[in-house]
Design a protein around this motif. Structure first.
Motif, short mmCIF file in Angstrom:
data_model
loop_
_atom_site.label_atom_id
_atom_site.label_comp_id
_atom_site.label_asym_id
_atom_site.label_seq_id
_atom_site.Cartn_x
_atom_site.Cartn_y
_atom_site.Cartn_z
N LEU A 152 -79.67 112.91 42.01
CA LEU A 152 -79.35 114.15 42.72
C LEU A 152 -79.54 115.40 41.88
O LEU A 152 -79.44 116.51 42.39
N ARG A 153 -79.84 115.23 40.58
CA ARG A 153 -80.06 116.38 39.70
C ARG A 153 -81.26 117.21 40.20
O ARG A 153 -82.29 116.65 40.58
N PRO A 154 -81.15 118.55 40.20
CA PRO A 154 -82.28 119.38 40.63
C PRO A 154 -83.50 119.14 39.75
O PRO A 154 -83.37 118.81 38.57
N PRO A 155 -84.70 119.31 40.29
CA PRO A 155 -85.91 119.08 39.50
C PRO A 155 -86.04 120.07 38.35
O PRO A 155 -85.66 121.24 38.48
N GLY A 156 -86.61 119.60 37.23
CA GLY A 156 -86.83 120.46 36.08
C GLY A 156 -88.02 121.38 36.30
O GLY A 156 -88.68 121.35 37.35
N ASP A 163 -94.59 120.38 42.17
CA ASP A 163 -94.31 120.51 43.61
C ASP A 163 -95.07 121.69 44.21
O ASP A 163 -95.59 121.62 45.33
N LYS A 164 -95.14 122.77 43.44
CA LYS A 164 -95.89 123.95 43.88
C LYS A 164 -97.38 123.62 44.02
O LYS A 164 -98.03 124.01 45.00
N ALA A 165 -97.90 122.87 43.04
CA ALA A 165 -99.31 122.46 43.09
C ALA A 165 -99.59 121.57 44.30
O ALA A 165 -100.64 121.71 44.96
N ARG A 166 -98.67 120.68 44.60
CA ARG A 166 -98.85 119.78 45.75
C ARG A 166 -98.92 120.57 47.06
O ARG A 166 -99.65 120.20 47.98
N LYS A 167 -98.15 121.66 47.14
CA LYS A 167 -98.19 122.49 48.35
C LYS A 167 -99.55 123.15 48.50
O LYS A 167 -100.05 123.30 49.62
N PHE A 168 -100.15 123.54 47.38
CA PHE A 168 -101.51 124.10 47.44
C PHE A 168 -102.50 123.06 47.92
O PHE A 168 -103.43 123.36 48.69
#
Length: 465
Positions: A152-156, A163-168
Motif C-alpha cells: 500500500l506504500r505510495p510509488p517512489g 507511470d507517466k511514460a506508460r500514459k504517453f
C-alpha cells in the motif's frame, strides 16, 4: 525496554503510519474475500489500531459472485481499493481465474493473496494472474502490517516517472515515453521495468529490433519478472517469428509450469514447426494439468459439503472428507492440510481423539513443519486428558511459529488453558494475555488468567511459609 525492542516498536509504528496514510491521504478501502473468520478478525484489529473512523475502511465481500461488483462500486465511490483474497475458497476452489479477472478489469488494483503453501510453482501462477503479494497463513499482526505496508506504500519517484511514460504510450506518444524511460535508466541502469517501458516506446515507434533488445535486457536484469517475456512472446507473434515465440514461451513455462493454456500454445507451435512428438508430450502434460485442476475443484466442493455438516453430523462429514482425500489421491500437498484438520475435528466431535491424531500425523508427513497440526494434535491429547502430550505438542507448535497465538484469540486461549493444565504457567500467561490483547472482552480468557494469578499468589504464599 531493550534497544532492540525499541527499534522493533519504531519500525512497527512506521509501518502502521504507511497503512494509515493509505486510508487518510489516498481514500484507501480494504476488501476481503475470505471464508476464514480469523483473517477478517485480524484485519479488523489492524484497522482499529489506526485510530481512524472505521466506517468504510474495511468491507467483507459476501461471496465470489459479488467480488467484481464490490470492487467496481469502490472505484465508483472514488476510493482506492485493495483486495485480500484466499487462494482457495470453499465455494469455488482455486481463485486464480478471479484474480486474473480483477487485474484485467482494474490493472492498478492491489491484490494480496492468502495462502497456506509457499510452493513456488503455485505462487508464480498466481503472480502471473495478477497477484501483487502473497501472505502465508497463519500470520501475526505485526507481519501482516509489514505485508500491507509494502503493497500500500505510495510509488517512489522512479515508479511515478514510469507511470507517466506508460500514459504517453497509451496515447501513442512514443517520443516522450522514450525520453522518460531513458531518464529512469540513467538514474538506475539495471531497472527492468524501465527497459520494458523503453521497449514499448520503441515498439510503438516501429523499431522492432531495438524493442526486442530492450525487453531482453529487462529479462536479463530480472529473470523472474513475467512482463519482459510476455512482451517478447507478443512481439514474436506479431512478426511471425514462431521459433522465437516458442523459445520465450518455454522460458515462461519454466518460470510458471502450472499454466495449462500456455502448454497448449507451446504444443500448437511445435506442430506448426513440425515437431509432432514434442507437441504430443506437451499436450499430454496440459491435459494432465487440467484433469488435476478439475479433480481439485470436485474435492473442494466435497470439502465444503463436509464442513457445512461438521457440527450437525460429524459422521457424514468424516465420510465426505475421506472421499475428498480419495479424489486427491497422490496429489496431496501442503494446500490440503485443511482437509486433514477438518477430518480431525470431525473425529474429535465423535469422541475419537486417537483417530484424529492418526490423521494429523498423516498430514505431518506432507507438511512436517506445520505449526497448526501440532496445535491440533495438542488439542486432541487434551481432550483425551493426556496433558503432558498436549503441552509437548503445543510447545512444538510454538517452536515452529512463535507468533501462532497472535493469529486468533480463541487459539491463544486454548493454548493458554492447555499450558495451565500442564503446569507450564509462563507460557500460559503469555498466551492468555495475547488472547486478551486480540479480544479485550474475552471473558473466558480473563477468568483463566485471574485463576492463574491466584494460583501463582497461593504458590508464593506457601513457599514463604
Amino acid at each position: 525496554m531493550a534497544f532492540s525492542d525499541f527499534q522493533a516498536k519504531q519500525k512497527q509504528n512506521a509501518l502502521l503510519a504507511v497503512v494509515r496514510d493509505y486510508f487518510s491521504k489516498h481514500d484507501g478501502h480494504l476488501l476481503c474475500l475470505s471464508d476464514d473468520a480469523s483473517l477478517v478478525s485480524l484485519l479488523r484489529a489492524i484497522v482499529k489500531d489506526l485510530s481512524l473512523p472505521q466506517a468504510g475502511l474495511l468491507s467483507v465481500i459476501p461471496g465470489a459472485s459479488k467480488a467484481l461488483k464490490c470492487i467496481t462500486e469502490s472505484y465508483e465511490e472514488g476510493k482506492k481499493p485493495a483486495v485480500f483474497i484466499e487462494r482457495m475458497l470453499n465455494d469455488i476452489g482455486d481463485t486464480g481465474f478471479l484474480i486474473r479477472q480483477f487485474k484485467d478489469s482494474f490493472p492498478e488494483l492491489k491484490i494480496l493473496v492468502m495462502t497456506t503453501t509457499a510452493e513456488k510453482s503455485r505462487v508464480m501462477l498466481l503472480h502471473e494472474a495478477g497477484a501483487d503479494s502473497f501472505i502465508l497463513k497463519p500470520i501475526s499482526r505485526n507481519d501482516m502490517v509489514e505485508k500491507m505496508a509494502a503493497v500500500l506504500r505510495p510509488p517512489g519517484a522512479l515508479r511515478q516517472l514510469l507511470d507517466k511514460a506508460r500514459k504517453f504510450i497509451i496515447r501513442n506518444v512514443s517520443a516522450e515515453a522514450m525520453l522518460i524511460s531513458k531518464k529512469v535508466l540513467e538514474l538506475k541502469p539495471d531497472n527492468a521495468a524501465g527497459y520494458v517501458v523503453l521497449g514499448d516506446a520503441l515498439r510503438l515507434s516501429g523499431d522492432v529490433h531495438k524493442a526486442r533488445a530492450a525487453y531482453e535486457r529487462a529479462h536479463k536484469y530480472s529473470p523472474e519478472f513475467f512482463e519482459p517475456l510476455q512482451k517478447l512472446v507478443d512481439l514474436a507473434r506479431e512478426t511471425g517469428d514462431k521459433e522465437r515465440q516458442l523459445e520465450y514461451l518455454k522460458c515462461l513455462d519454466a518460470l510458471s509450469p502450472l499454466n495449462a493454456q500456455r502448454k497448449v500454445e507451446i504444443g500448437e507451435l511445435h506442430i506448426a514447426l513440425g515437431n509432432t512428438e514434442a507437441a504430443t508430450q506437451v499436450f499430454d502434460n496440459a491435459v494432465s494439468r487440467v484433469f488435476k485442476e478439475a479433480m481439485a475443484q470436485v474435492a473442494a466442493m466435497t470439502e465444503k459439503v463436509a464442513v457445512s455438516i461438521q457440527d450437525s453430523d460429524p459422521v457424514q462429514a468424516e465420510k465426505y472428507l475421506r472421499k475428498c482425500l480419495e479424489l486427491k489421491g497422490k496429489d496431496l500437498s501442503a494446500d490440503d492440510i485443511a482437509i486433514f484438520n477438518h477430518l480431525g475435528i470431525s473425529l474429535r466431535k465423535q469422541g475419537r481423539w486417537q483417530d484424529a491424531i492418526t490423521e494429523y500425523q498423516k498430514a505431518l508427513k506432507i507438511s512436517p513443519r506445520e505449526a497448526g497440526l501440532y496445535y491440533n494434535i495438542g488439542m486432541a491429547h487434551a481432550e483425551g486428558r493426556d496433558y503432558e502430550s498436549a503441552v509437548r505438542n503445543m510447545q512444538k507448535a510454538l517452536s515452529i511459529n512463535p507468533a501462532l497465538p497472535e493469529s486468533s484469540a480463541r487459539l491463544a486461549y486454548n493454548m493458554g488453558k492447555i499450558f495451565a493444565l500442564g503446569y507450564t504457567r509462563d507460557k500460559a500467561f503469555q498466551c492468555l494475555e495475547t488472547a486478551l490483547a486480540l479480544e479485550p472482552g474475552f471473558e473466558a480468557a480473563q477468568k483463566e488468567l485471574e485463576l492463574l494469578k491466584q494460583q501463582e499468589q497461593q504458590s508464593g504464599e506457601s513457599g514463604a511459609l
